[in-house]
Design a protein around this motif. Sequence first.
Motif, PDB file in Angstrom:
ATOM      1  N   THR A 280      -3.805 -18.961   1.805  1.00  0.00           N
ATOM      2  CA  THR A 280      -4.901 -18.266   1.124  1.00  0.00           C
ATOM      3  C   THR A 280      -5.283 -17.032   1.932  1.00  0.00           C
ATOM      4  OG1 THR A 280      -5.716 -20.377   0.259  1.00  0.00           O
ATOM      5  CG2 THR A 280      -7.213 -18.486   0.169  1.00  0.00           C
ATOM      6  N   ILE A 281      -5.106 -15.864   1.351  1.00  0.00           N
ATOM      7  CA  ILE A 281      -5.424 -14.594   2.001  1.00  0.00           C
ATOM      8  C   ILE A 281      -6.193 -13.711   1.020  1.00  0.00           C
ATOM      9  CG2 ILE A 281      -4.457 -12.480   3.028  1.00  0.00           C
ATOM     10  CD1 ILE A 281      -2.144 -14.123   4.056  1.00  0.00           C
ATOM     11  N   ASP A 282      -7.303 -13.169   1.502  1.00  0.00           N
ATOM     12  CA  ASP A 282      -8.154 -12.301   0.669  1.00  0.00           C
ATOM     13  C   ASP A 282      -8.547 -12.978  -0.640  1.00  0.00           C
ATOM     14  OD1 ASP A 282      -7.954 -10.333   2.603  1.00  0.00           O
ATOM     15  OD2 ASP A 282      -6.218  -9.377   1.652  1.00  0.00           O
ATOM     16  N   GLY A 283      -8.788 -14.291  -0.558  1.00  0.00           N
ATOM     17  CA  GLY A 283      -9.241 -15.029  -1.732  1.00  0.00           C
ATOM     18  C   GLY A 283      -8.151 -15.404  -2.710  1.00  0.00           C
TER      19      GLY A 283
ATOM     20  N   PRO B 121      -2.328 -13.689  13.621  1.00  0.00           N
ATOM     21  CA  PRO B 121      -2.059 -14.453  12.393  1.00  0.00           C
ATOM     22  C   PRO B 121      -1.374 -13.642  11.310  1.00  0.00           C
ATOM     23  CG  PRO B 121      -4.248 -14.958  13.227  1.00  0.00           C
ATOM     24  CD  PRO B 121      -3.709 -13.857  14.083  1.00  0.00           C
ATOM     25  N   SER B 122      -1.727 -12.377  11.163  1.00  0.00           N
ATOM     26  CA  SER B 122      -1.106 -11.536  10.134  1.00  0.00           C
ATOM     27  C   SER B 122       0.372 -11.299  10.394  1.00  0.00           C
ATOM     28  CB  SER B 122      -1.831 -10.184  10.039  1.00  0.00           C
ATOM     29  OG  SER B 122      -1.795  -9.509  11.275  1.00  0.00           O
ATOM     30  N   ASP B 123       0.796 -11.409  11.664  1.00  0.00           N
ATOM     31  CA  ASP B 123       2.221 -11.267  11.990  1.00  0.00           C
ATOM     32  C   ASP B 123       3.034 -12.427  11.425  1.00  0.00           C
ATOM     33  OD1 ASP B 123       1.717  -8.936  13.467  1.00  0.00           O
ATOM     34  OD2 ASP B 123       1.289 -10.074  15.287  1.00  0.00           O
ATOM     35  N   ILE B 124       2.388 -13.543  11.143  1.00  0.00           N
ATOM     36  CA  ILE B 124       3.055 -14.741  10.626  1.00  0.00           C
ATOM     37  C   ILE B 124       2.903 -14.842   9.109  1.00  0.00           C
ATOM     38  CG2 ILE B 124       3.153 -17.267  10.752  1.00  0.00           C
ATOM     39  CD1 ILE B 124       1.671 -16.975  13.460  1.00  0.00           C
ATOM     40  N   LEU B 125       1.658 -14.714   8.647  1.00  0.00           N
ATOM     41  CA  LEU B 125       1.354 -14.963   7.241  1.00  0.00           C
ATOM     42  C   LEU B 125       1.625 -13.757   6.356  1.00  0.00           C
ATOM     43  CD1 LEU B 125      -2.066 -16.815   7.681  1.00  0.00           C
ATOM     44  CD2 LEU B 125       0.228 -17.791   7.675  1.00  0.00           C
ATOM     45  N   GLY B 126       1.413 -12.571   6.890  1.00  0.00           N
ATOM     46  CA  GLY B 126       1.513 -11.348   6.101  1.00  0.00           C
ATOM     47  C   GLY B 126       0.172 -10.635   6.063  1.00  0.00           C
ATOM     48  N   THR B 127       0.144  -9.474   5.468  1.00  0.00           N
ATOM     49  CA  THR B 127      -1.089  -8.691   5.433  1.00  0.00           C
ATOM     50  C   THR B 127      -1.133  -7.822   4.182  1.00  0.00           C
ATOM     51  OG1 THR B 127      -2.468  -7.182   6.723  1.00  0.00           O
ATOM     52  CG2 THR B 127      -0.103  -6.761   6.735  1.00  0.00           C
ATOM     53  N   SER B 128      -2.335  -7.414   3.803  1.00  0.00           N
ATOM     54  CA  SER B 128      -2.506  -6.517   2.658  1.00  0.00           C
ATOM     55  C   SER B 128      -2.399  -5.071   3.124  1.00  0.00           C
ATOM     56  CB  SER B 128      -3.867  -6.747   1.986  1.00  0.00           C
ATOM     57  OG  SER B 128      -3.927  -8.039   1.426  1.00  0.00           O
ATOM     58  N   VAL B 129      -1.545  -4.310   2.457  1.00  0.00           N
ATOM     59  CA  VAL B 129      -1.313  -2.905   2.800  1.00  0.00           C
ATOM     60  C   VAL B 129      -1.726  -2.041   1.615  1.00  0.00           C
ATOM     61  CG1 VAL B 129       0.426  -1.198   3.473  1.00  0.00           C
ATOM     62  CG2 VAL B 129       0.594  -3.553   4.322  1.00  0.00           C
ATOM     63  N   PHE B 130      -2.430  -0.940   1.893  1.00  0.00           N
ATOM     64  CA  PHE B 130      -2.891  -0.065   0.813  1.00  0.00           C
ATOM     65  C   PHE B 130      -1.740   0.801   0.310  1.00  0.00           C
ATOM     66  CE2 PHE B 130      -5.055   3.688  -0.973  1.00  0.00           C
ATOM     67  CZ  PHE B 130      -5.894   3.032  -1.883  1.00  0.00           C
ATOM     68  N   ASP B 131      -1.473   0.705  -0.993  1.00  0.00           N
ATOM     69  CA  ASP B 131      -0.425   1.491  -1.642  1.00  0.00           C
ATOM     70  C   ASP B 131      -1.062   2.766  -2.217  1.00  0.00           C
ATOM     71  OD1 ASP B 131       1.533   2.587  -3.317  1.00  0.00           O
ATOM     72  OD2 ASP B 131       2.380   0.619  -3.780  1.00  0.00           O
ATOM     73  N   LEU B 132      -0.714   3.906  -1.627  1.00  0.00           N
ATOM     74  CA  LEU B 132      -1.317   5.175  -2.050  1.00  0.00           C
ATOM     75  C   LEU B 132      -0.951   5.530  -3.485  1.00  0.00           C
ATOM     76  CD1 LEU B 132      -0.796   7.277   1.206  1.00  0.00           C
ATOM     77  CD2 LEU B 132      -2.955   6.416   0.290  1.00  0.00           C
ATOM     78  N   LYS B 133       0.276   5.205  -3.901  1.00  0.00           N
ATOM     79  CA  LYS B 133       0.710   5.538  -5.261  1.00  0.00           C
ATOM     80  C   LYS B 133      -0.081   4.770  -6.316  1.00  0.00           C
ATOM     81  CE  LYS B 133       5.484   6.776  -4.048  1.00  0.00           C
ATOM     82  NZ  LYS B 133       6.920   6.430  -4.246  1.00  0.00           N
ATOM     83  N   LYS B 134      -0.321   3.477  -6.048  1.00  0.00           N
ATOM     84  CA  LYS B 134      -1.032   2.637  -7.012  1.00  0.00           C
ATOM     85  C   LYS B 134      -2.536   2.607  -6.761  1.00  0.00           C
ATOM     86  CE  LYS B 134       2.939  -0.492  -7.589  1.00  0.00           C
ATOM     87  NZ  LYS B 134       3.407  -1.892  -7.453  1.00  0.00           N
ATOM     88  N   SER B 135      -2.954   3.155  -5.620  1.00  0.00           N
ATOM     89  CA  SER B 135      -4.372   3.145  -5.216  1.00  0.00           C
ATOM     90  C   SER B 135      -4.947   1.722  -5.200  1.00  0.00           C
ATOM     91  CB  SER B 135      -5.200   4.037  -6.148  1.00  0.00           C
ATOM     92  OG  SER B 135      -4.800   5.368  -6.018  1.00  0.00           O
ATOM     93  N   GLU B 136      -4.146   0.794  -4.684  1.00  0.00           N
ATOM     94  CA  GLU B 136      -4.599  -0.598  -4.566  1.00  0.00           C
ATOM     95  C   GLU B 136      -3.888  -1.263  -3.407  1.00  0.00           C
ATOM     96  OE1 GLU B 136      -1.493  -2.679  -7.731  1.00  0.00           O
ATOM     97  OE2 GLU B 136      -3.532  -2.232  -8.392  1.00  0.00           O
ATOM     98  N   PHE B 137      -4.451  -2.396  -2.961  1.00  0.00           N
ATOM     99  CA  PHE B 137      -3.841  -3.137  -1.859  1.00  0.00           C
ATOM    100  C   PHE B 137      -2.714  -4.022  -2.384  1.00  0.00           C
ATOM    101  CE2 PHE B 137      -7.843  -2.014   0.164  1.00  0.00           C
ATOM    102  CZ  PHE B 137      -7.426  -1.734   1.458  1.00  0.00           C
TER     103      PHE B 137
END
Length: 336
Positions: A151-154, A97-113
């Motif tokens: 709707t992803i991660d709320g 499903p994430s290949d279609i909808l997208g996914t949350s990736v952790f950004d090291l520079k911003k320290s957030e997803f």
Amino acid sequence: MENIENNNIPENENVNFESRLDLGRLQESIVAIKAELGSVIVGQEKMIDQLLVAFLSNGHVLLEGVPGVAKTITAKLLSKTLQIGFSRIQFTPDLMPSDILGTSVFDLKKSEFEFKKGPIFSNLILIDEINRAPAKTQAALFEVMEERQITIDGKTYILDTPFLVIATQNPIEQEGTYRLPEAQLDRFLFKISIDYPKLNEEIMIIQREHHLQDKGKLQDVRSLLSAEEIKHYQSLVKQIVVEQNLLEYIAKIVVNTRENAFLYLGASPRASIAILNAAKGFAAIRGRDFVTPEDIKEAAIPVLQHRVIVTPEREMEGITSVEIIKQIIESVEIPR
């Protein structure tokens, strides 16, 4: 009581004339798009009409046929005639499903997803061989096809309009295919079955391919409609007039599918709404601002054939849903 003069309107003039919809530009655009599609696709006029009706009715389409009958090229060709975003997703057994909808990736520079959008974030989505992916991946499309949002991660992401899914599938008896669940099928406005071409059409296909040589099929296809024009036409189609007796006609056809002894599962109220919207689309491409019983009959089969289930006994006898729907349409009295 105040007397209001009706200036400049002859006595025999229809006073409602000016309120009628102007479908001239819409019909010109449809003719132009059909000409572009016809420059590449041989025959299949009915399929092309149904595709255009689905787009005007803001509905998704399921194209079914054996490999090699131009399902994918038709969808790509339609996208070329429209100045909107296009995305193609090839469904495979290992697609997630994430290949279609997208996914949350952790950004090291911003320290957030950070959410990375998937290929579903476009206007026209071609899903190739939708029934080759497992149920988990197919289920990822439920929300986006019905509500045009994800709707992803709320968090909810609204998709841009227009948004149309054209999915292709091979017949379910072919190797490596999964039957689509009823809830998935119900989200498609139309299921369009594509047959093999006739002999004269096959000859034309071969001739065109021979004359193309190194030239691409889609190279000379023109972009004709912008996103704003498409949204305007979709809004016009919604305003097409449907008389009360025709609304009742639609309801009788759908209710009959639930009472038919040959059907294990009948059509839902969503099917009634789909017939209504599709009938308006058929009226629009024919230049009419009102629906006729013929529009409803033309819409009924592609709307209903994938929403009903034939009883196992009748299925073993070789009776198809299309044959049963035709019988139901013939049994319901046409309003006069």
